[in-house]
Design a protein around this motif. Structure first.
Motif, PDB file in Angstrom:
ATOM      1  N   THR A 154      -8.271  25.263  -6.170  1.00 18.55           N
ATOM      2  CA  THR A 154      -7.285  24.489  -6.910  1.00 18.55           C
ATOM      3  C   THR A 154      -7.008  25.166  -8.240  1.00 18.55           C
ATOM      4  N   SER A 155      -5.771  25.064  -8.672  1.00 14.59           N
ATOM      5  CA  SER A 155      -5.396  25.654  -9.953  1.00 14.59           C
ATOM      6  C   SER A 155      -5.213  24.560 -10.990  1.00 14.59           C
ATOM      7  N   LYS A 156      -5.181  24.957 -12.224  1.00 15.35           N
ATOM      8  CA  LYS A 156      -4.946  24.020 -13.315  1.00 15.35           C
ATOM      9  C   LYS A 156      -3.507  23.555 -13.271  1.00 15.35           C
ATOM     10  N   SER A 157      -3.303  22.306 -13.656  1.00 13.10           N
ATOM     11  CA  SER A 157      -1.941  21.787 -13.672  1.00 13.10           C
ATOM     12  C   SER A 157      -1.255  22.182 -14.973  1.00 13.10           C
ATOM     13  N   PRO A 158       0.065  22.289 -14.949  1.00 14.17           N
ATOM     14  CA  PRO A 158       0.779  22.547 -16.203  1.00 14.17           C
ATOM     15  C   PRO A 158       0.526  21.414 -17.194  1.00 14.17           C
ATOM     16  N   SER A 159       0.627  21.688 -18.458  1.00 15.12           N
ATOM     17  CA  SER A 159       0.306  20.687 -19.479  1.00 15.12           C
ATOM     18  C   SER A 159       1.214  19.464 -19.417  1.00 15.12           C
ATOM     19  N   ASP A 160       2.412  19.595 -18.866  1.00 16.91           N
ATOM     20  CA  ASP A 160       3.340  18.463 -18.780  1.00 16.91           C
ATOM     21  C   ASP A 160       3.278  17.757 -17.423  1.00 16.91           C
ATOM     22  N   SER A 161       2.191  17.949 -16.678  1.00 21.54           N
ATOM     23  CA  SER A 161       2.084  17.391 -15.342  1.00 21.54           C
ATOM     24  C   SER A 161       0.705  16.771 -15.134  1.00 21.54           C
ATOM     25  N   ASP A 162       0.672  15.748 -14.284  1.00 18.78           N
ATOM     26  CA  ASP A 162      -0.603  15.138 -13.902  1.00 18.78           C
ATOM     27  C   ASP A 162      -1.107  15.699 -12.589  1.00 18.78           C
ATOM     28  N   GLY A 163      -0.364  16.599 -11.985  1.00 19.92           N
ATOM     29  CA  GLY A 163      -0.702  17.114 -10.675  1.00 19.92           C
ATOM     30  C   GLY A 163      -1.573  18.349 -10.714  1.00 19.92           C
ATOM     31  N   PHE A 164      -1.804  18.888  -9.537  1.00 11.96           N
ATOM     32  CA  PHE A 164      -2.550  20.124  -9.391  1.00 11.96           C
ATOM     33  C   PHE A 164      -2.050  20.820  -8.140  1.00 11.96           C
ATOM     34  N   GLU A 165      -2.402  22.061  -7.976  1.00 15.59           N
ATOM     35  CA  GLU A 165      -1.988  22.828  -6.812  1.00 15.59           C
ATOM     36  C   GLU A 165      -3.206  23.307  -6.047  1.00 15.59           C
ATOM     37  N   LEU A 166      -3.128  23.204  -4.737  1.00 14.71           N
ATOM     38  CA  LEU A 166      -4.165  23.755  -3.865  1.00 14.71           C
ATOM     39  C   LEU A 166      -3.640  25.051  -3.284  1.00 14.71           C
ATOM     40  N   TYR A 167      -4.515  26.004  -3.080  1.00 12.41           N
ATOM     41  CA  TYR A 167      -4.102  27.246  -2.444  1.00 12.41           C
ATOM     42  C   TYR A 167      -5.231  27.799  -1.604  1.00 12.41           C
ATOM     43  N   ILE A 168      -4.857  28.626  -0.642  1.00  8.09           N
ATOM     44  CA  ILE A 168      -5.807  29.327   0.208  1.00  8.09           C
ATOM     45  C   ILE A 168      -5.638  30.810  -0.076  1.00  8.09           C
ATOM     46  N   THR A 169      -6.718  31.455  -0.437  1.00 12.30           N
ATOM     47  CA  THR A 169      -6.645  32.882  -0.735  1.00 12.30           C
ATOM     48  C   THR A 169      -6.523  33.679   0.565  1.00 12.30           C
ATOM     49  N   THR A 170      -5.814  34.788   0.501  1.00 19.04           N
ATOM     50  CA  THR A 170      -5.716  35.684   1.656  1.00 19.04           C
ATOM     51  C   THR A 170      -6.342  37.035   1.355  1.00 19.04           C
ATOM     52  N   THR A 171      -6.623  37.282   0.100  1.00 18.76           N
ATOM     53  CA  THR A 171      -7.329  38.488  -0.344  1.00 18.76           C
ATOM     54  C   THR A 171      -8.304  38.074  -1.438  1.00 18.76           C
ATOM     55  N   ALA A 172      -9.184  38.963  -1.813  1.00 16.04           N
ATOM     56  CA  ALA A 172     -10.096  38.685  -2.921  1.00 16.04           C
ATOM     57  C   ALA A 172      -9.299  38.663  -4.229  1.00 16.04           C
ATOM     58  N   ILE A 173      -9.638  37.713  -5.112  1.00 15.05           N
ATOM     59  CA  ILE A 173      -8.983  37.600  -6.416  1.00 15.05           C
ATOM     60  C   ILE A 173     -10.086  37.453  -7.474  1.00 15.05           C
ATOM     61  N   LYS A 190     -12.937  30.847 -13.385  1.00  9.62           N
ATOM     62  CA  LYS A 190     -11.827  30.299 -14.160  1.00  9.62           C
ATOM     63  C   LYS A 190     -11.177  29.126 -13.447  1.00  9.62           C
ATOM     64  N   LEU A 191     -11.040  29.243 -12.129  1.00  7.22           N
ATOM     65  CA  LEU A 191     -10.439  28.189 -11.320  1.00  7.22           C
ATOM     66  C   LEU A 191     -11.427  27.781 -10.236  1.00  7.22           C
ATOM     67  N   LEU A 192     -11.343  26.535  -9.817  1.00  4.06           N
ATOM     68  CA  LEU A 192     -12.323  25.966  -8.887  1.00  4.06           C
ATOM     69  C   LEU A 192     -12.073  26.386  -7.448  1.00  4.06           C
ATOM     70  N   VAL A 193     -13.086  26.966  -6.819  1.00  2.00           N
ATOM     71  CA  VAL A 193     -13.090  27.267  -5.383  1.00  2.00           C
ATOM     72  C   VAL A 193     -14.037  26.246  -4.756  1.00  2.00           C
TER      73      VAL A 193
END
Length: 69
Positions: A27-46, A52-55
């Motif tokens: 999950t990534s951090k939400s923008p400061s003007d939002s209450d939401g968050f984004e989920l993502y699935i990695t396809t390569t190593a990052i 920094k971000l929660l896995v």
């Protein structure tokens, strides 16, 4: 019409030790003007996002679906 496909992941009790390796759910951090968050699935190593971000899970089935997109 294409049918939706499910992607399964396994939650880890050691969330803090998980890294941004291929096929991890995170999950990534939400923008400061939002209450939401984004989920993502990695396809390569990052590695620059580690600690920094929660896995919190790993894709255990359906990786072929992830690679299509």
């Amino acid at each position: 019409m294409q049918r939706a496909k499910r992607i399964y992941f396994r939650h880890s009790a050691h969330v803090c030790s998980l890294k941004h390796e291929p096929f991890m759910l995170a999950t990534s951090k939400s923008p400061s003007d939002s209450d939401g968050f984004e989920l993502y699935i990695t396809t390569t190593a990052i590695p620059h996002l580690d600690d920094k971000l929660l896995v919190f899970g790993r894709v255990v089935r359906g990786a072929d679906v992830v690679q299509v997109f």
